[in-house]
Design an enzyme around this catalytic site. Sequence first.
Site, PDB file in Angstrom:
ATOM      1  CB  THR A  62      -0.863  -0.426   1.284  1.00  0.00           C
ATOM      2  OG1 THR A  62       0.333  -0.376   1.926  1.00  0.00           O
ATOM      3  CG2 THR A  62      -1.857  -1.260   1.097  1.00  0.00           C
ATOM      4  CE  LYS A  98       0.185  -2.983   3.068  1.00  0.00           C
ATOM      5  NZ  LYS A  98      -0.053  -2.952   4.304  1.00  0.00           N
ATOM      6  CB  THR A 137       2.226  -8.400  12.438  1.00  0.00           C
ATOM      7  OG1 THR A 137       2.506  -7.094  11.488  1.00  0.00           O
ATOM      8  CG2 THR A 137       3.674  -8.423  11.272  1.00  0.00           C
ATOM      9  CD  GLU A 144       1.732   5.035   6.414  1.00  0.00           C
ATOM     10  OE1 GLU A 144       0.543   4.449   5.282  1.00  0.00           O
ATOM     11  OE2 GLU A 144       1.455   5.728   7.492  1.00  0.00           O
TER      12      GLU A 144
END
Lengths: 401, 401
Positions: free
Chosen positions: A153, A179, A190, A274
Amino acid sequence: MKYKITEIKQGTVTSPQGFLAGATEAAVKYKGRLDLGILYSEKPCTSAAVFTGNKVKAAPILVSMKNMEKGKVRAILANSGCANACTGDKGLKDANETAGLVAAKLGIPRTQVIVASTGVIGTNMPLKRIEAGIGKIILTKDGGHKLEKAIMTTDTRPKEIAVKVTDSVGQYVIGGIAKGAGMIHPNMATLLGFLTTDASVEISFLRKVLKTAVDNTINMVTIDGDTSTNDMVSIMANGAADTEEITGKNGKNFQEALNYVCQFLARSIAADGEGATKLIEVSIEGAKSATDAKKIARTIAGSSLVKSAIHGNDPNWGRIVAALGRSGAAMEEKYVDVFLQDGPMMRQGSPLPFDKNKLSRKLKTGEVKIRVCLNIGSGKAVAWGCDLSQEYVTINSDYTT
Amino acid sequence: MKYKITEIKQGTVTSPQGFLAGATEAAVKYKGRLDLGILYSEKPCTSAAVFTGNKVKAAPILVSMKNMEKGKVRAILANSGCANACTGDKGLKDANETAGLVAAKLGIPRTQVIVASTGVIGTNMPLKRIEAGIGKIILTKDGGHKLEKAIMTTDTRPKEIAVKVTDSVGQYVIGGIAKGAGMIHPNMATLLGFLTTDASVEISFLRKVLKTAVDNTINMVTIDGDTSTNDMVSIMANGAADTEEITGKNGKNFQEALNYVCQFLARSIAADGEGATKLIEVSIEGAKSATDAKKIARTIAGSSLVKSAIHGNDPNWGRIVAALGRSGAAMEEKYVDVFLQDGPMMRQGSPLPFDKNKLSRKLKTGEVKIRVCLNIGSGKAVAWGCDLSQEYVTINSDYTT
């Protein structure tokens, strides 16, 4: 044969024998990107998985928990773009239906298929596009790379590995993809992680080694403290390498090799959090227990203030101690030693002088090491995280809009 | 007399009768700003305080806990720029010494003085400058405003209030000031908050009402999940208003008035969180217990993903449900209702259609309301937080350097 482990170049989840994978652009949310994939073992498997500890479990998690019960799963359907979470009964029906479509395509029972979804919470699956996509997917021997791309993503790079293991039971390969990126604070399991091996592994032992490996690696990653509704790590063992059956008696090396693969994926996930510019490794020693050590390691790795300081190369070690103090673990301040990039900051509870500019320069690197010795026991643990950057906020300020 | 509460314009901690305060530029860390102050009651007091739940307690906390034991504190020395935390035995000695200097200045026993520090962890107090500063401080009737300025760190605005209460016990005033901004995730107590009243309050009741008020207001604020080593909220009641003594029997209104003051401070702290552009109010209803409701409210208010989404006016309500699910509280997804800015997002566990653009516009405001109804009990709670902005990271990337 002596135990030996070597990384396979460009290894992935289809590196072990007998595994195929593929992916397609199904336009689940966006057009023009791989977002739907299948992983498949040509032979029957033993299989195991660990699932999210979040009480809100996405529909694919509920379906996969059920189908994994017998430990015979040999195919996974995975998509990005839609988490199929908070979607009520319709979500469950959709998840089951997609598992059925894959089962029909592969000619295996529906209960041998699990489904994994990641993406926006609270929207329904675009069933027609998924159905068309499943039809289009071509399974190949090096399809693992495409599958990995399909589950990404906000990940900026793929997370793939395979290792070749020489062991008394024979030679075999373990592969893995994952991912990560956001909503990462695993609890039980997770994110999405798929593991494969062509070793033959007895089912109850497979369940045990997977849990152990994940608990000490992928579950020790924290990116933003938010546990996802869709976390899942699965493993399929198809025996195609003709090894002796691996059990609790001869499985020590298999455990070690699986830890290696999972630790690689854990570090990759943390480093690619991120907005991350750095990997943070937090090592705890001398805690009262291993449980306490894990608690402390995760609390420090997850502290917004520690993460922000490291982002700015600021050797503000007091924040590490403050995080330690709120972790809930047993501690006595007067025994605590703290190290940053191997330099001593605090010894036996008192601050040590240090060259702020020199240390700040040392923090300008891709990997920052924090070490805390509590000196009250023998518990130890390692956790991985990443720095907190302005970019994290930017990414997460307009995810759905 | 009928209970009545009115806010006093520009009220502060010296609004109640018999309280004086003052502050000076002591150059604790920076020159040219107020950073050292004293709050003092001309009359003897009953007093109480709640302290940080962090196991790493700063030296001023340890000294204040000791001095507060008898409940007769009537003076507070407060500074910003240095937390005097993680400073070992020297830190303790320094904190005691500064309390002694204030006691000598005011002609009261050292044990009636508490000390409160906020700022960088792991550096020692500049004792000579503190001593000079204490000498310079002039105590005045409107010194509360200066004192508030002296305890601010990254706060962008002061947090002050005073209310006038009419009650069956008489007329009295309650005043309060606080500092917030970062390392805010209170546990037992929080940040620095000083409360004063000229009511006469019985000591054991004073301890009880303070804890209750703080638990439901200031302890329900979260800015970044990091509990400080220096958190403290104290109250001094000097009886200067000649009220009847307030006890458990006649103290219902006093509790309510104190809650009002503390809730004002809690909301001010949340709204002025580091980098914050919005106040977030999370209301939980129908949880299994009040404890569960608090847990959920704080988890949602503290979620980096919820906070980032709100920063970007992104109505990504799935993140609210994901935070609910990982809070540890009892829940059943199929009964959950979620509201954002009073608009229904999820009903009985299923998503509802909504106009994304319209709702996004509604989120462009100074205050965002999240409401979650669990529909499995009668537990309720409210927590306050703020959005997570790029500015938070900027502030915390170079705090010490």
